[in-house]
Design a protein around this motif. Structure first.
Motif, PDB file in Angstrom:
ATOM      1  N   PRO A 407      -7.025  -6.577   7.521  1.00  0.00           N
ATOM      2  CA  PRO A 407      -7.916  -7.172   6.513  1.00  0.00           C
ATOM      3  C   PRO A 407      -7.567  -6.713   5.106  1.00  0.00           C
ATOM      4  O   PRO A 407      -7.232  -5.550   4.870  1.00  0.00           O
ATOM      5  CB  PRO A 407      -9.297  -6.654   6.935  1.00  0.00           C
ATOM      6  CG  PRO A 407      -9.159  -6.324   8.391  1.00  0.00           C
ATOM      7  CD  PRO A 407      -7.759  -5.847   8.567  1.00  0.00           C
ATOM      8  N   LYS A 408      -7.633  -7.646   4.178  1.00  0.00           N
ATOM      9  CA  LYS A 408      -7.429  -7.310   2.772  1.00  0.00           C
ATOM     10  C   LYS A 408      -8.192  -8.303   1.912  1.00  0.00           C
ATOM     11  O   LYS A 408      -8.294  -9.489   2.251  1.00  0.00           O
ATOM     12  CB  LYS A 408      -5.937  -7.302   2.412  1.00  0.00           C
ATOM     13  CG  LYS A 408      -5.215  -8.610   2.611  1.00  0.00           C
ATOM     14  CD  LYS A 408      -3.768  -8.526   2.135  1.00  0.00           C
ATOM     15  CE  LYS A 408      -2.925  -7.621   2.978  1.00  0.00           C
ATOM     16  NZ  LYS A 408      -1.483  -7.644   2.564  1.00  0.00           N
ATOM     17  N   PRO A 409      -8.751  -7.862   0.796  1.00  0.00           N
ATOM     18  CA  PRO A 409      -9.480  -8.777  -0.091  1.00  0.00           C
ATOM     19  C   PRO A 409      -8.521  -9.736  -0.800  1.00  0.00           C
ATOM     20  O   PRO A 409      -7.309  -9.496  -0.853  1.00  0.00           O
ATOM     21  CB  PRO A 409     -10.156  -7.840  -1.080  1.00  0.00           C
ATOM     22  CG  PRO A 409      -9.304  -6.608  -1.091  1.00  0.00           C
ATOM     23  CD  PRO A 409      -8.776  -6.473   0.304  1.00  0.00           C
ATOM     24  N   TYR A 410      -9.077 -10.793  -1.329  1.00  0.00           N
ATOM     25  CA  TYR A 410      -8.265 -11.828  -1.971  1.00  0.00           C
ATOM     26  C   TYR A 410      -7.396 -11.233  -3.080  1.00  0.00           C
ATOM     27  O   TYR A 410      -6.218 -11.587  -3.212  1.00  0.00           O
ATOM     28  CB  TYR A 410      -9.184 -12.909  -2.539  1.00  0.00           C
ATOM     29  CG  TYR A 410      -8.445 -14.071  -3.151  1.00  0.00           C
ATOM     30  CD1 TYR A 410      -7.853 -15.047  -2.358  1.00  0.00           C
ATOM     31  CD2 TYR A 410      -8.330 -14.196  -4.541  1.00  0.00           C
ATOM     32  CE1 TYR A 410      -7.174 -16.121  -2.916  1.00  0.00           C
ATOM     33  CE2 TYR A 410      -7.652 -15.268  -5.114  1.00  0.00           C
ATOM     34  CZ  TYR A 410      -7.081 -16.219  -4.294  1.00  0.00           C
ATOM     35  OH  TYR A 410      -6.402 -17.282  -4.845  1.00  0.00           O
ATOM     36  N   LYS A 411      -7.946 -10.331  -3.857  1.00  0.00           N
ATOM     37  CA  LYS A 411      -7.199  -9.762  -4.980  1.00  0.00           C
ATOM     38  C   LYS A 411      -5.983  -8.971  -4.511  1.00  0.00           C
ATOM     39  O   LYS A 411      -4.991  -8.844  -5.233  1.00  0.00           O
ATOM     40  CB  LYS A 411      -8.113  -8.860  -5.818  1.00  0.00           C
ATOM     41  CG  LYS A 411      -9.120  -9.634  -6.664  1.00  0.00           C
ATOM     42  CD  LYS A 411      -9.909  -8.695  -7.568  1.00  0.00           C
ATOM     43  CE  LYS A 411     -10.884  -9.466  -8.440  1.00  0.00           C
ATOM     44  NZ  LYS A 411     -11.665  -8.572  -9.337  1.00  0.00           N
ATOM     45  N   ALA A 412      -6.056  -8.432  -3.288  1.00  0.00           N
ATOM     46  CA  ALA A 412      -4.935  -7.633  -2.775  1.00  0.00           C
ATOM     47  C   ALA A 412      -3.870  -8.489  -2.109  1.00  0.00           C
ATOM     48  O   ALA A 412      -2.781  -7.987  -1.800  1.00  0.00           O
ATOM     49  CB  ALA A 412      -5.455  -6.592  -1.787  1.00  0.00           C
TER      50      ALA A 412
END
Length: 487
Positions: A407-412
């Motif tokens: 999992p990673k946020p959109y910004k990452a």
């Protein structure tokens, strides 16, 4: 012992051929009172049946007039030996035959039925002679093929697939003896017994073994599905699966390294369990209880693992199917690239052509993977449910790799990851008959409504990259939806 698969067909053809008022031979079946000394004529009969779809039958113990006379058991045994010799040595390619001895009621005599299997390579012709000495059944008789029929037979020949090839090595018999088919029979609901002949028949019917001129030999399909140890056969050591977990993001240091060398019916579920046990987990609340679940969906792991073993190139004996677990990703790599008529961007909703069709069919029957063409879709859909980045497929000259990211946020997410996620989301929705909109993609990326401009920008980039397109141009912006470039 249970009847062989072809026996019911043989009995029915015999019944049809002997039905009054005019008993007659069929294209599927020929009867004889006994085996005559004319070897070449019997080779012609075998050629004719081997060139038929599904082969045919010779029945001994029936007179020219269609009366059952039977043969003695000694005559039956001699006939089996002589016909087998003619099939092996009198034809090219050698033809496979099987037999059944049927007792005749109130008699010490028997009927002998010889089953001639359809030849994979056609036309089967007399050994040492040209293709003009190929034969066919017509109007219940055996005759020589004409030029057009020979050409048609050649076109009907099929290439024997890798999985169907027999294994001939010093340990072939041991491999066959140690092949454990009980879990296969259990999954497929095949009745089993302790009789050796019944076991042989099951092995042949499953294509785990084949009758050859050298006797019963294991096939590569049998080894791959039910074999005890791939290492028993020279050159098959790398048919196994290697599972490695590394510390951090690189391959510098591993803290777990394990090999699996048994057939997939024995090892596949254990491999999945081991992978899941090595994965990081996250806490979720389910029915008011806290529960630890892997950060990667098991269904995606199963489908991508099945894809790897089904599509790997088994002619490559220098590398394993590899599962590598890193801190931020999982890489599943199989030897051999995609087949030439397949492309990475069409794996979703594409009917793939498996490199190993026979193995693929058996794995589907055993429940290890989904129906043809739906496995990749299910894996991608599971990643959407978990909110993970889209799977990254990498087609190299000598291998194919599927990469799952944690999992990673959109910004990452990197730009290519965002485009890939938008594209696979569009493909999945198109396959399911659902519309892709700014809102659906925003939900997929776990962005808030106030971040819709980020999604709009991503959609514009995806259209510019020509991976998606507007489905309804000219429509009001609030009603616009999107489809894959190929739709």
């Amino acid at each position: 012992m249970e009847a062989k698969e072809w026996v019911d067909a043989a009995r029915e053809f015999l019944r049809q051929s002997l039905t009054p008022p005019a008993p007659h031979e069929l294209n599927e079946l020929d009867w004889k009172r006994e085996l005559t000394p004319n070897k070449e004529r019997f080779a012609e009969h075998i050629s004719a049946f081997a060139n038929r779809t599904k082969g045919g039958f010779l029945v001994f113990g029936v007179t020219r007039e269609g009366k059952i006379s039977g043969v003695s058991e000694a005559e039956a045994k001699e006939t089996i030996s002589r016909v087998g010799s003619i099939a092996r040595n009198g034809l090219e390619p050698a033809c496979m035959v099987d037999h059944l001895i049927e007792p005749i009621a109130d008699s010490d005599r028997v009927l002998l039925c010889i089953h001639i299997e359809e030849a994979a390579q056609k036309p089967a012709h007399l050994r040492g002679k040209s293709l003009e000495h190929s034969f066919i059944r017509s109007a219940g008789q055996t005759r020589r093929m004409d030029a057009d029929e020979i050409r048609a037979a050649m076109l009907q020949s099929r290439t024997i697939r890798f999985e169907e090839l027999t294994i001939s090595s010093p340990d072939s018999q041991k491999t066959l003896d140690e092949m454990d088919i009980s879990p296969v029979c259990s999954r497929l609901k095949i009745p089993v017994s302790g009789e050796p002949e019944r076991r042989k028949e099951i092995l042949v019917n499953l294509k785990f073994a084949a009758r050859t001129t050298a006797g019963l030999l294991p096939t590569f399909l049998g080894l791959l599905v039910a074999g005890k140890d791939f290492k028993m056969i020279p050159g098959c050591e790398h048919y196994g699966i290697r599972l490695t977990r590394y510390k951090g993001l690189s391959r510098l240091e591993a803290d777990h390294d394990k090999f699996f060398f048994s057939g997939y019916v024995h090892s596949f579920d254990q491999i999945i369990d081991d992978i899941v046990s090595l994965l990081p987990t996250s806490e979720v609340i389910e029915k008011a209880s806290r529960k630890q679940v892997p950060v990667y969906p098991e269904i995606a792991l199963r489908e991508l693992m099945a894809n790897a073993v089904i599509h790997r190139d088994y002619t490559r004996t220098d590398s394993y199917v590899q599962v590598e677990i890193f801190e931020d990703r999982i890489e599943i790599t199989n030897p051999g690239p995609l087949l030439p008529d397949m492309s990475v961007d069409r794996l979703i909703d594409q009917q793939p052509r498996a490199r190993n069709e026979v193995l693929a069919a058996r794995m589907r029957e055993l429940g290890f993977c989904e129906e043809r063409g739906s496995g990749i879709d299910r894996a991608a859909a599971a990643l959407e449910v978990y909110g993970l980045p889209a799977v990254h497929f990498i087609n190299n000259p000598d291998s194919f790799r599927a990469v799952l990211y944690s999992p990673k946020p959109y910004k990452a997410m990197e730009h290519e990851e965002r485009l890939r996620t938008a594209y696979q989301h569009t493909c999945l929705h198109h396959v399911m008959g659902q519309k892709v909109t700014n809102a659906s993609l925003r939900t997929r990326l776990k962005l808030a409504e106030k971040q819709s401009q980020l999604v709009s920008a991503l959609i514009r980039e995806a259209i510019k990259a020509k991976i998606i397109k507007v489905a309804n141009p000219g429509t009001s912006p609030r009603y616009i939806h999107y489809i894959p470039y190929w739709a």
